[in-house]
Design an enzyme around this catalytic site. Structure first.
Site, mmCIF file in Angstrom:
data_model
loop_
_atom_site.group_PDB
_atom_site.id
_atom_site.type_symbol
_atom_site.label_atom_id
_atom_site.label_comp_id
_atom_site.label_asym_id
_atom_site.label_seq_id
_atom_site.Cartn_x
_atom_site.Cartn_y
_atom_site.Cartn_z
ATOM 1 C CG ASP A 70 -1.587 1.077 0.902
ATOM 2 O OD1 ASP A 70 -1.829 2.042 0.601
ATOM 3 O OD2 ASP A 70 -2.862 0.959 2.032
ATOM 4 C CB VAL A 71 1.761 3.360 -2.689
ATOM 5 C CG1 VAL A 71 2.151 2.115 -3.869
ATOM 6 C CG2 VAL A 71 0.674 4.445 -3.304
ATOM 7 C CE1 TYR A 125 -6.149 10.688 -11.683
ATOM 8 C CE2 TYR A 125 -6.812 11.699 -13.306
ATOM 9 C CZ TYR A 125 -5.615 11.123 -12.884
ATOM 10 O OH TYR A 125 -5.237 10.099 -13.792
ATOM 11 C CE LYS A 129 -1.802 10.129 -11.665
ATOM 12 N NZ LYS A 129 -1.566 9.463 -11.839
ATOM 13 C CG ASN A 184 -0.002 1.586 -12.714
ATOM 14 O OD1 ASN A 184 -0.695 1.620 -13.553
ATOM 15 N ND2 ASN A 184 -0.667 0.906 -11.750
HETATM 16 N N1 LIG Z 1 -6.941 5.344 -17.448
HETATM 17 C C1 LIG Z 1 -7.042 5.962 -17.469
HETATM 18 O O1 LIG Z 1 -7.847 6.744 -18.564
HETATM 19 C C2 LIG Z 1 -5.011 6.646 -17.070
HETATM 20 C C3 LIG Z 1 -5.345 7.798 -17.504
HETATM 21 C C4 LIG Z 1 -4.244 8.153 -17.946
HETATM 22 C C5 LIG Z 1 -3.527 8.157 -16.579
HETATM 23 N N2 LIG Z 1 -3.821 7.223 -15.344
HETATM 24 C C6 LIG Z 1 -3.089 6.407 -14.552
HETATM 25 O O2 LIG Z 1 -2.532 5.186 -14.467
HETATM 26 C C7 LIG Z 1 -2.929 4.705 -13.582
HETATM 27 C C8 LIG Z 1 -3.614 3.447 -13.530
HETATM 28 O O3 LIG Z 1 -4.831 3.280 -13.543
HETATM 29 P P1 LIG Z 1 -5.925 2.758 -14.724
HETATM 30 O O4 LIG Z 1 -6.232 3.082 -14.947
HETATM 31 O O5 LIG Z 1 -5.228 1.581 -14.035
HETATM 32 O O6 LIG Z 1 -6.996 2.827 -12.746
HETATM 33 P P2 LIG Z 1 -7.352 1.305 -12.051
HETATM 34 O O7 LIG Z 1 -7.495 -0.356 -12.282
HETATM 35 O O8 LIG Z 1 -8.574 2.158 -11.579
HETATM 36 O O9 LIG Z 1 -6.244 0.987 -11.290
HETATM 37 C C9 LIG Z 1 -5.587 1.432 -10.016
HETATM 38 C C10 LIG Z 1 -4.760 0.329 -9.437
HETATM 39 O O10 LIG Z 1 -4.350 1.395 -8.023
HETATM 40 C C11 LIG Z 1 -4.788 0.137 -7.072
HETATM 41 N N3 LIG Z 1 -4.258 1.098 -5.537
HETATM 42 C C12 LIG Z 1 -5.294 2.169 -5.424
HETATM 43 N N4 LIG Z 1 -4.658 3.328 -4.140
HETATM 44 C C13 LIG Z 1 -3.317 2.164 -4.141
HETATM 45 C C14 LIG Z 1 -2.463 2.431 -2.802
HETATM 46 N N5 LIG Z 1 -2.992 3.203 -1.833
HETATM 47 N N6 LIG Z 1 -1.882 1.353 -2.487
HETATM 48 C C15 LIG Z 1 -1.300 0.535 -3.801
HETATM 49 N N7 LIG Z 1 -2.067 0.691 -5.044
HETATM 50 C C16 LIG Z 1 -3.269 1.283 -4.758
HETATM 51 C C17 LIG Z 1 -5.160 -0.436 -6.755
HETATM 52 O O11 LIG Z 1 -5.695 -1.096 -6.459
HETATM 53 P P3 LIG Z 1 -6.946 -1.563 -6.209
HETATM 54 O O12 LIG Z 1 -7.515 -2.580 -6.745
HETATM 55 O O13 LIG Z 1 -6.915 -1.898 -4.840
HETATM 56 O O14 LIG Z 1 -8.325 -0.358 -5.639
HETATM 57 C C18 LIG Z 1 -5.577 -0.473 -8.638
HETATM 58 O O15 LIG Z 1 -4.085 -1.569 -8.795
HETATM 59 C C19 LIG Z 1 -3.031 5.863 -11.915
HETATM 60 O O16 LIG Z 1 -2.126 6.463 -12.023
HETATM 61 C C20 LIG Z 1 -4.170 6.568 -13.073
HETATM 62 O O17 LIG Z 1 -3.615 7.986 -13.321
HETATM 63 C C21 LIG Z 1 -5.374 6.773 -16.157
#
Ligand SMILES: NC(=O)c1ccc[n+]([C@@H]2O[C@H](COP(=O)([O-])OP(=O)(O)OC[C@H]3O[C@@H](n4cnc5c(N)ncnc54)[C@H](OP(=O)(O)O)[C@@H]3O)[C@@H](O)[C@H]2O)c1
Length: 244
Positions: free
Chosen positions: A63-64, A166, A170, A90
Site C-alpha cells: 500500500d503506497v 486528481y 498529477k 502506477n
Molecule cells: N485509465 C486512464 O484513462 C488513465 C489516464 C491517465 C493516467 N492514468 C493513470 O494510470 C494509473 C493506473 O490507473 P488505471 O487506469 O489502471 O486504474 P485502475 O484500474 O483503477 O487501477 C488503479 C490501481 O491502483 C491501485 N491502488 C489504489 N490505491 C492504492 C494504494 N494506496 N496502494 C497501492 N495500490 C493502490 C488499485 O488497487 P485496488 O484494486 O486495490 O483499488 C489498482 O490496482 C493511475 O496512476 C492513473 O492515474 C490512467
C-alpha cells in the site's frame, strides 16, 4: 522473448488495469516482476492469471500510502533480488468533486496520499536498490490532465476539464518527476512521467477510448524498455513529448 532476462521491475497498483497489463508485457520480455497490490487476495488472483512457465512474477503486498508497507517492500525485494532496475509508480485513485470550489479537502488529501506522496515515498525508499542497477529508471504514470500546458490555457486540450483533486495531484507528481530527475541525473537514474492516454479501466468507469493493451504497448511499455541512453526528466505519451 527473453531480451530482458535478469532485469527486475516493481509495478505498483498492478492487480488490475494498466498496471496488470504492463506486468504481463514485461514478463513477455523476460523481466522478473514484483506485482504490487495493496490487497492480498486481489494480488494473488492477478499473479495466478499472469504466471506460467518461464514467467517470474512475484506478489508484493504494498500500500503506497503506508510507510511500514513500503519499508517491508524494500526488504522483500532486497532479499529476493538484491536490486531494482525499474520502478513504475502506477497506483492511482480519483475521488472527490469536480470543481475546486466544491471539493472536500479530505478528498484532496486522500488523492495526494496515493498519487503524490506514494510515488515520492516509494521512490526515496527504493533508491538504495535502484543504485545497485546498471540501468536504473523510475516511471511515474502521469496524465495529460496534469499538464499545465493543456489545462491552463483557454485553447488547451483539457481547458474545460475539472477534476480538481486528481488533476492537482498529477501536476504535483509531474513536479516530483522533474526535480527528482535533476537530483538523480549525475547518478544515471532516469526519471520520467508517462501518460497512457484515456483508457478503459476502473478509474475512468471504463469510459476510456482505448484498451489497456493499446495504452500499455504505445506508452508505458515503450518507455519501460528504454535502456540507460533513454531520456530523463521528460513527460511523454505514445506520440512523443507533452507540455508540462
Ligand atoms: N485509465 C486512464 O484513462 C488513465 C489516464 C491517465 C493516467 N492514468 C493513470 O494510470 C494509473 C493506473 O490507473 P488505471 O487506469 O489502471 O486504474 P485502475 O484500474 O483503477 O487501477 C488503479 C490501481 O491502483 C491501485 N491502488 C489504489 N490505491 C492504492 C494504494 N494506496 N496502494 C497501492 N495500490 C493502490 C488499485 O488497487 P485496488 O484494486 O486495490 O483499488 C489498482 O490496482 C493511475 O496512476 C492513473 O492515474 C490512467
Amino acid at each position: 522473448m527473453d531480451d530482458f532476462k535478469g532485469k527486475v521491475a516493481l509495478v505498483t497498483g498492478a492487480n488490475k488495469g494498466l498496471g496488470k497489463q504492463l506486468v504481463r508485457r514485461l514478463l513477455d520480455h523476460g523481466w522478473t516482476v514484483y506485482l504490487g497490490s495493496r490487497d492480498l487476495a486481489r494480488g494473488k488472483a492477478a499473479v495466478d492469471e499472469l504466471q506460467g512457465p518461464g514467467r517470474d512474477v512475484r506478489l508484493l503486498v504494498l500500500d503506497v500510502t503506508d510507510g511500514e508497507s513500503v519499508t517491508q517492500a524494500v526488504s522483500h525485494i532486497e532479499q529476493g533480488s538484491g536490486l531494482l532496475d525499474l520502478l513504475v509508480n502506477n497506483a492511482g485513485i480519483s475521488v472527490g468533486g469536480h470543481h475546486p470550489s466544491q471539493t472536500d479537502i479530505e478528498d484532496v488529501r486522500a488523492v495526494f496520499e496515493t498519487n503524490f506522496f506514494g510515488p515520492f515515498r516509494l521512490s526515496q525508499a527504493m533508491l538504495p536498490l535502484l543504485r545497485k542497477s546498471e540501468t536504473p529508471s523510475i516511471i511515474n504514470v502521469s496524465s495529460d490532465l496534469g499538464s499545465m500546458g493543456l489545462i491552463g490555457y483557454p485553447d488547451g486540450a483539457h481547458a474545460r476539464t475539472q477534476l480538481f483533486a486528481y488533476q492537482s495531484s498529477k501536476v504535483a507528481q509531474n513536479g516530483l518527476t522533474v526535480l527528482l530527475a535533476k537530483d538523480l541525473y549525475a547518478e544515471g537514474i532516469r526519471v520520467n512521467a508517462v501518460n497512457p492516454g484515456f483508457t478503459a479501466t476502473d478509474i475512468t468507469g471504463f469510459r476510456g477510448d482505448r484498451t489497456v493493451e493499446v495504452a500499455v504497448e504505445e506508452s508505458l511499455l515503450k518507455y519501460a524498455l528504454q535502456g540507460k541512453d533513454g531520456p530523463t526528466g521528460g513527460f511523454f505519451t505514445g506520440r512523443g513529448s507533452l507540455p508540462w
